[in-house]
Design an enzyme around this catalytic site. Structure first.
Site, PDB file in Angstrom:
ATOM      1  N   CYS A  10      -6.185  13.766  13.454  1.00  0.00           N
ATOM      2  CA  CYS A  10      -6.537  11.911  13.274  1.00  0.00           C
ATOM      3  C   CYS A  10      -6.168  11.306  14.681  1.00  0.00           C
ATOM      4  O   CYS A  10      -5.387  11.939  15.427  1.00  0.00           O
ATOM      5  CB  CYS A  10      -6.124  11.741  12.168  1.00  0.00           C
ATOM      6  SG  CYS A  10      -3.809  10.989  12.239  1.00  0.00           S
ATOM      7  N   ASP A  36       3.764   0.253  11.881  1.00  0.00           N
ATOM      8  CA  ASP A  36       2.104  -0.146  11.708  1.00  0.00           C
ATOM      9  C   ASP A  36       2.071  -1.723  11.895  1.00  0.00           C
ATOM     10  O   ASP A  36       1.366  -2.073  11.694  1.00  0.00           O
ATOM     11  CB  ASP A  36       2.864  -0.426  10.433  1.00  0.00           C
ATOM     12  CG  ASP A  36       2.652   1.269  10.005  1.00  0.00           C
ATOM     13  OD1 ASP A  36       1.991   2.109  10.368  1.00  0.00           O
ATOM     14  OD2 ASP A  36       2.474   2.019   8.191  1.00  0.00           O
ATOM     15  N   ARG A  39      -8.907  -0.509   4.000  1.00  0.00           N
ATOM     16  CA  ARG A  39      -8.271   0.857   3.963  1.00  0.00           C
ATOM     17  C   ARG A  39      -6.814  -0.392   3.213  1.00  0.00           C
ATOM     18  O   ARG A  39      -6.215   0.260   2.374  1.00  0.00           O
ATOM     19  CB  ARG A  39      -7.947   1.943   4.581  1.00  0.00           C
ATOM     20  CG  ARG A  39      -9.108   2.795   4.900  1.00  0.00           C
ATOM     21  CD  ARG A  39      -8.665   4.234   5.672  1.00  0.00           C
ATOM     22  NE  ARG A  39      -7.249   3.936   4.914  1.00  0.00           N
ATOM     23  CZ  ARG A  39      -6.153   4.297   6.344  1.00  0.00           C
ATOM     24  NH1 ARG A  39      -6.897   4.710   7.030  1.00  0.00           N
ATOM     25  NH2 ARG A  39      -4.861   4.289   5.850  1.00  0.00           N
ATOM     26  N   LYS A  50       0.818  -1.267  -0.190  1.00  0.00           N
ATOM     27  CA  LYS A  50      -0.017   0.398  -0.113  1.00  0.00           C
ATOM     28  C   LYS A  50       0.787   1.331  -0.212  1.00  0.00           C
ATOM     29  O   LYS A  50       0.099   2.661  -1.087  1.00  0.00           O
ATOM     30  CB  LYS A  50      -0.818   0.217   1.343  1.00  0.00           C
ATOM     31  CG  LYS A  50      -1.266   1.382   1.494  1.00  0.00           C
ATOM     32  CD  LYS A  50      -2.459   0.867   2.970  1.00  0.00           C
ATOM     33  CE  LYS A  50      -2.097   2.100   3.978  1.00  0.00           C
ATOM     34  NZ  LYS A  50      -1.612   2.948   4.040  1.00  0.00           N
ATOM     35  N   ASN A  51       1.770   1.655   0.771  1.00  0.00           N
ATOM     36  CA  ASN A  51       2.858   2.452   0.883  1.00  0.00           C
ATOM     37  C   ASN A  51       3.135   2.830  -0.184  1.00  0.00           C
ATOM     38  O   ASN A  51       4.162   3.877  -0.901  1.00  0.00           O
ATOM     39  CB  ASN A  51       3.332   2.443   2.785  1.00  0.00           C
ATOM     40  CG  ASN A  51       2.334   2.325   3.982  1.00  0.00           C
ATOM     41  OD1 ASN A  51       0.498   3.182   3.229  1.00  0.00           O
ATOM     42  ND2 ASN A  51       3.016   2.590   4.811  1.00  0.00           N
ATOM     43  N   ARG A  82      -0.724  14.849  13.301  1.00  0.00           N
ATOM     44  CA  ARG A  82       0.599  14.273  11.933  1.00  0.00           C
ATOM     45  C   ARG A  82       0.768  15.520  11.142  1.00  0.00           C
ATOM     46  O   ARG A  82       0.113  15.921  10.339  1.00  0.00           O
ATOM     47  CB  ARG A  82       0.119  13.080  11.087  1.00  0.00           C
ATOM     48  CG  ARG A  82      -0.270  12.132  12.195  1.00  0.00           C
ATOM     49  CD  ARG A  82      -0.745  10.793  10.980  1.00  0.00           C
ATOM     50  NE  ARG A  82       0.175  10.187  10.509  1.00  0.00           N
ATOM     51  CZ  ARG A  82      -0.078   9.350   9.765  1.00  0.00           C
ATOM     52  NH1 ARG A  82      -0.725   8.608   9.822  1.00  0.00           N
ATOM     53  NH2 ARG A  82       0.851   8.958   8.956  1.00  0.00           N
TER      54      ARG A  82
HETATM   55  C1  UD1 Z   1       3.903   6.203   6.681  1.00  0.00           C
HETATM   56  C2  UD1 Z   1       3.180   5.672   6.648  1.00  0.00           C
HETATM   57  C3  UD1 Z   1       2.967   5.242   7.678  1.00  0.00           C
HETATM   58  C4  UD1 Z   1       3.611   4.681   8.806  1.00  0.00           C
HETATM   59  C5  UD1 Z   1       4.842   5.394   8.433  1.00  0.00           C
HETATM   60  C6  UD1 Z   1       5.317   5.373   9.461  1.00  0.00           C
HETATM   61  C7  UD1 Z   1       2.195   5.565   4.296  1.00  0.00           C
HETATM   62  C8  UD1 Z   1       0.380   6.174   3.483  1.00  0.00           C
HETATM   63  N1  UD1 Z   1       1.809   6.158   5.398  1.00  0.00           N
HETATM   64  O1  UD1 Z   1       3.764   8.021   6.793  1.00  0.00           O
HETATM   65  O2  UD1 Z   1       1.672   4.397   7.353  1.00  0.00           O
HETATM   66  O3  UD1 Z   1       3.637   4.508   9.564  1.00  0.00           O
HETATM   67  O4  UD1 Z   1       5.420   5.832   7.525  1.00  0.00           O
HETATM   68  O5  UD1 Z   1       7.008   4.496   8.817  1.00  0.00           O
HETATM   69  O6  UD1 Z   1       2.855   5.976   3.544  1.00  0.00           O
HETATM   70  N2  UD1 Z   1       6.273  14.125  11.431  1.00  0.00           N
HETATM   71  C9  UD1 Z   1       6.398  16.550  11.303  1.00  0.00           C
HETATM   72  N3  UD1 Z   1       6.398  16.822  10.376  1.00  0.00           N
HETATM   73  C10 UD1 Z   1       6.348  16.116   9.213  1.00  0.00           C
HETATM   74  C11 UD1 Z   1       6.252  14.900   9.016  1.00  0.00           C
HETATM   75  C12 UD1 Z   1       6.175  14.090   9.802  1.00  0.00           C
HETATM   76  O7  UD1 Z   1       6.748  15.915  12.400  1.00  0.00           O
HETATM   77  O8  UD1 Z   1       6.642  17.273   8.146  1.00  0.00           O
HETATM   78  C13 UD1 Z   1       6.172  13.320  12.220  1.00  0.00           C
HETATM   79  C14 UD1 Z   1       5.041  12.506  12.042  1.00  0.00           C
HETATM   80  O9  UD1 Z   1       3.814  13.368  12.748  1.00  0.00           O
HETATM   81  C15 UD1 Z   1       4.891  11.129  13.304  1.00  0.00           C
HETATM   82  C16 UD1 Z   1       6.070  11.658  12.688  1.00  0.00           C
HETATM   83  O10 UD1 Z   1       6.880  12.321  12.197  1.00  0.00           O
HETATM   84  O11 UD1 Z   1       4.979  11.367  14.392  1.00  0.00           O
HETATM   85  C17 UD1 Z   1       6.412  10.081  11.906  1.00  0.00           C
HETATM   86  O12 UD1 Z   1       5.644  10.965  10.113  1.00  0.00           O
HETATM   87  P1  UD1 Z   1       6.007   9.496   8.596  1.00  0.00           P
HETATM   88  O13 UD1 Z   1       6.798   9.488   8.638  1.00  0.00           O
HETATM   89  O14 UD1 Z   1       6.232  11.607   7.821  1.00  0.00           O
HETATM   90  O15 UD1 Z   1       4.981   9.263   8.415  1.00  0.00           O
HETATM   91  P2  UD1 Z   1       4.080   9.193   6.351  1.00  0.00           P
HETATM   92  O16 UD1 Z   1       4.587   9.228   6.043  1.00  0.00           O
HETATM   93  O17 UD1 Z   1       2.591  10.459   7.895  1.00  0.00           O
END
Ligand code: UD1
Length: 438
Positions: A121, A309, A401, A27-28, A126
């Site tokens: 969420c 995850d 999902r 998915k990701n 996030r």
């Molecule tokens: C992706 C995956 C999700 C997985 C996560 C971590 C997808 C669609 N989703 O989510 O399933 O759990 O990686 O492996 O691929 N953060 C900030 N600022 C930012 C971006 C992130 O503070 O600009 C923080 C987030 O709030 C969170 C952490 O960094 O606490 C990790 O987020 P991130 O690695 O960005 O996860 P996603 O890409 O949202």
């Protein structure tokens, strides 16, 4: 959303799972490859795409941006044409927060992107500050007003972009934007997830020049326009981990096919430490359990650490182990939302901040529970499979999902799991209104 779901699973627990299964595409990865296809103005073909609702939502997003999309038998044909519409609508972004991944490609293609702010969420705030700051460093101008993010540029330029944290989504957005930025971009402290390597392979097939994907320093030589490409999505390591945990929870013997075991290395080490027999084959992993489980401590971390995850699912297994385990969630805030429902099935989990103590061994007993989110929903299914008697898992739209044909795959392994429509719509429960969207 929650409480209004129209379907549930009924699981009769206590059956041993046994057999083999072919994993779906990740998915990701699929969601990001779909976004990346917007970087060209011609056809791309992506294979082994899972039929899950997040993918359907992304199909709608690509169409909303003006792309032609056909999806048959796991093959996506995407023709973005030119030019793209430049507004990602709120209804789609709020349904799936991951759709903000179209921001990088839109700015790269159009010089402008207008994206609805994703909102909150139920697994904690996030943020997207790293995405936005990184785009600014590439020369974009970012403004936020009236609930939308406006990103514009007269031409992106390469830069050194250090991330405060190896965010998966920020790394991907910046990697895609950097393909259009003139000169060299270096993303420092980049995320190293296998899905990022898959994205870089697709971008390379589209004509991009990228080095270092899979390490914490990714170099992109940008500025050339990209063309369409064909690609097959890597296997879903989180789906693999979910089935391996289910096998272990049910004292079963299950082999999953299609995944390079290196994508799950630390996870497999932890299962072995618990006493689960793990055999790694050529793109296959077998998990079998014929003895009691030992407790282990687990800390989630960015790849190659233990994947967040799989945190909810592994807590079910730890509940069956003889002793107490400590689980520390380091990636997301408030990611223990499923704990109350697991405890209603007989688990003994207490949380404090980002730590959970999982007491064991516990005897799980079936009851009615409600999925709070995608991975929490998968954990409840596993708990239902391991529990005595019948478990009804509600709000399974969360599970749909991210898991393709979950009940078919589990049934083929010997589980008793049936999908059925809810008898009547239930009122939304105020404490579970959710925009959980991964
Ligand atoms: C992706 C995956 C999700 C997985 C996560 C971590 C997808 C669609 N989703 O989510 O399933 O759990 O990686 O492996 O691929 N953060 C900030 N600022 C930012 C971006 C992130 O503070 O600009 C923080 C987030 O709030 C969170 C952490 O960094 O606490 C990790 O987020 P991130 O690695 O960005 O996860 P996603 O890409 O949202």
């Amino acid at each position: 959303m929650d409480g209004l779901s129209s379907e549930h699973f009924t699981i009769n627990g206590g059956r041993r799972l046994h057999g083999e299964l072919a994993l779906s595409g990740a998915k990701n990865s699929a969601l990001k490859l779909m976004a990346a296809s917007l970087l060209a103005d011609e056809l791309s073909v992506i294979r082994r795409v899972p039929r899950i609702t997040d993918v359907f939502t992304m199909v709608e997003m690509l169409r909303a941006l003006g792309a032609e999309v056909a999806f048959e038998r796991g093959e996506l044909r995407i023709n973005p044409g030119a030019p793209l519409n430049d507004c990602a609508p709120y209804e789609l972004v709020r349904t799936m927060r991951a759709s903000i991944i179209v921001m990088g490609p839109m700015v790269a293609r159009n010089g402008h992107a207008r994206i609805a702010l994703p909102g909150g969420c139920n697994i904690g705030p996030r943020r997207i500050d790293f995405h936005l700051r990184g785009l600014e460093q590439l020369g974009a101008h970012v403004a936020i007003d009236h609930g939308f993010i406006d990103v514009s540029s007269d031409g992106l330029h390469g830069a050194v972009v250090p991330l405060d944290y190896p965010s998966v989504g920020a790394t991907e957005n910046l990697l895609m934007a950097a393909t259009a930025a003139a000169g060299e971009t270096v993303i420092e402290n980049a995320a190293r997830e296998p899905e990022i390597v898959d994205l870089a392979r697709f971008l390379t097939a589209m004509g991009a020049t990228i080095e270092g994907a899979g390490t914490s320093s990714i170099h992109v030589e940008g500025g050339r326009s990209l063309h369409g490409a064909e690609h097959e999505v890597i296997a879903d390591r989180i789906e693999a981990g979910t089935y391996l945990i289910a096998a272990a929870a049910c004292a079963g013997d299950v082999t999953v096919h299609g995944l390079d075991a290196v994508h799950l290395e630390l996870f497999l080490t932890k299962l072995r430490a618990m006493g689960v027999g793990i055999d790694e084959g050529d793109r296959s992993i077998r998990a079998r359990r014929d003895r009691g489980l030992r407790p282990v401590d687990i800390s989630t971390l960015p790849h190659p650490g233990f994947p967040t995850d799989l945190q909810a699912q592994v807590m079910v297994l730890l509940s069956l182990a003889a002793g107490a385990s400590i689980v520390t969630e380091n990636v997301f805030e408030n990611r223990f939302v499923v704990v109350d429902e697991l405890n209603r099935l007989g688990a003994g989990i207490t949380t404090s901040g980002h730590h959970a103590v999982v007491a064991g061994p516990r005897r799980l007993a079936g009851t009615v529970v409600e999925a709070p989110d995608l991975r929490g929903g998968a954990a409840l299914v596993i708990a239902g499979l391991a529990a005595e008697g019948a478990t009804e898992v509600r709000a399974i739209h969360h599970i749909d999902r991210g898991y393709e044909q979950l009940e078919e795959k589990l049934s083929a392994l010997g589980a008793s799991i049936v999908r059925a429509a809810d008898a009547a719509p239930r009122p939304p429960s105020a404490d579970r209104v959710s925009g959980e969207v991964r």
